[in-house]
Design a protein around this motif. Sequence first.
Motif, PDB file in Angstrom:
ATOM      1  N   SER A   1       0.831  -1.211   0.000  1.00 39.00           N
ATOM      2  CA  SER A   1       0.000   0.000   0.000  1.00 39.00           C
ATOM      3  C   SER A   1       0.861   1.254   0.000  1.00 39.00           C
ATOM      4  N   LEU A   2       1.961   1.229   0.743  1.00 38.42           N
ATOM      5  CA  LEU A   2       2.872   2.377   0.754  1.00 38.42           C
ATOM      6  C   LEU A   2       3.528   2.586  -0.611  1.00 38.42           C
ATOM      7  N   LEU A   3       3.912   1.504  -1.265  1.00 37.92           N
ATOM      8  CA  LEU A   3       4.473   1.644  -2.613  1.00 37.92           C
ATOM      9  C   LEU A   3       3.437   2.191  -3.591  1.00 37.92           C
ATOM     10  N   ALA A   4       2.218   1.729  -3.494  1.00 38.18           N
ATOM     11  CA  ALA A   4       1.162   2.255  -4.366  1.00 38.18           C
ATOM     12  C   ALA A   4       0.899   3.733  -4.074  1.00 38.18           C
ATOM     13  N   LEU A   5       0.976   4.111  -2.804  1.00 33.71           N
ATOM     14  CA  LEU A   5       0.804   5.519  -2.445  1.00 33.71           C
ATOM     15  C   LEU A   5       1.928   6.379  -3.014  1.00 33.71           C
ATOM     16  N   THR A   6       3.165   5.910  -2.916  1.00 30.27           N
ATOM     17  CA  THR A   6       4.276   6.681  -3.487  1.00 30.27           C
ATOM     18  C   THR A   6       4.158   6.777  -5.005  1.00 30.27           C
ATOM     19  N   ALA A   7       3.648   5.727  -5.647  1.00 31.62           N
ATOM     20  CA  ALA A   7       3.427   5.796  -7.095  1.00 31.62           C
ATOM     21  C   ALA A   7       2.368   6.839  -7.431  1.00 31.62           C
ATOM     22  N   ALA A   8       1.311   6.887  -6.658  1.00 24.97           N
ATOM     23  CA  ALA A   8       0.256   7.876  -6.904  1.00 24.97           C
ATOM     24  C   ALA A   8       0.772   9.295  -6.682  1.00 24.97           C
ATOM     25  N   ILE A   9       1.569   9.492  -5.650  1.00 26.87           N
ATOM     26  CA  ILE A   9       2.156  10.820  -5.403  1.00 26.87           C
ATOM     27  C   ILE A   9       3.100  11.195  -6.536  1.00 26.87           C
ATOM     28  N   GLY A  10       3.880  10.216  -7.026  1.00 23.35           N
ATOM     29  CA  GLY A  10       4.789  10.483  -8.136  1.00 23.35           C
ATOM     30  C   GLY A  10       4.060  10.862  -9.405  1.00 23.35           C
ATOM     31  N   ILE A  11       2.929  10.224  -9.658  1.00 28.18           N
ATOM     32  CA  ILE A  11       2.161  10.558 -10.854  1.00 28.18           C
ATOM     33  C   ILE A  11       1.644  11.990 -10.775  1.00 28.18           C
ATOM     34  N   VAL A  12       1.248  12.410  -9.611  1.00 26.64           N
ATOM     35  CA  VAL A  12       0.732  13.774  -9.450  1.00 26.64           C
ATOM     36  C   VAL A  12       1.857  14.808  -9.474  1.00 26.64           C
ATOM     37  N   ARG A  13       3.008  14.481  -8.883  1.00 28.00           N
ATOM     38  CA  ARG A  13       4.057  15.474  -8.696  1.00 28.00           C
ATOM     39  C   ARG A  13       5.025  15.629  -9.867  1.00 28.00           C
ATOM     40  N   PHE A  14       5.273  14.575 -10.637  1.00 26.23           N
ATOM     41  CA  PHE A  14       6.249  14.676 -11.715  1.00 26.23           C
ATOM     42  C   PHE A  14       5.724  15.562 -12.829  1.00 26.23           C
ATOM     43  N   ALA A  15       6.666  16.181 -13.548  1.00 30.29           N
ATOM     44  CA  ALA A  15       6.309  17.224 -14.502  1.00 30.29           C
ATOM     45  C   ALA A  15       5.844  16.689 -15.855  1.00 30.29           C
ATOM     46  N   ASP A  16       6.562  15.744 -16.419  1.00 26.76           N
ATOM     47  CA  ASP A  16       6.226  15.321 -17.774  1.00 26.76           C
ATOM     48  C   ASP A  16       5.800  13.860 -17.814  1.00 26.76           C
ATOM     49  N   THR A  17       5.330  13.453 -18.968  1.00 22.05           N
ATOM     50  CA  THR A  17       4.761  12.118 -19.124  1.00 22.05           C
ATOM     51  C   THR A  17       5.806  11.026 -18.947  1.00 22.05           C
ATOM     52  N   LEU A  18       7.004  11.237 -19.450  1.00 22.67           N
ATOM     53  CA  LEU A  18       8.040  10.221 -19.331  1.00 22.67           C
ATOM     54  C   LEU A  18       8.422   9.974 -17.872  1.00 22.67           C
ATOM     55  N   SER A  19       8.441  11.006 -17.063  1.00 22.54           N
ATOM     56  CA  SER A  19       8.722  10.831 -15.640  1.00 22.54           C
ATOM     57  C   SER A  19       7.545  10.174 -14.931  1.00 22.54           C
TER      58      SER A  19
END
Length: 109
Positions: free
Chosen positions: A17-35
């Motif tokens: 669940s923590l890994l999925a949460l960090t993935a969700a935060i990364g999707i929101v926070r990263f700037a471009d599609t490749l990131s």
Amino acid sequence: MNTVLDVVAAVLILLGSLLALTAAIGIVRFADTLSRMHAATKPQVVGLVLVLIGAVIRLRGSVDIWMLILVGLFTLLTAPVIAHMVGRVAYREQRGQDGLLMINELDED
């Protein structure tokens, strides 16, 4: 023995669940599609697999285990294909941003 397996299952579910949460935060926070693509595939899939392993341990002896195994297997098979397709589309759409990639191996000479 049941208590130990329940604790292991709970730890695996929490880590997933923590890994999925960090993935969700990364999707929101990263700037471009490749990131964002990196955050959407690697930690998300590993988090799901950890949650599924924890659920299999918790549901030991149930017939629903095979459904969880199929979900994990199909996720592991389809996530790289989806990431590849999203990466190709993102590359084609963001071609105007020349400073985006350090090395452009897909550039036509």
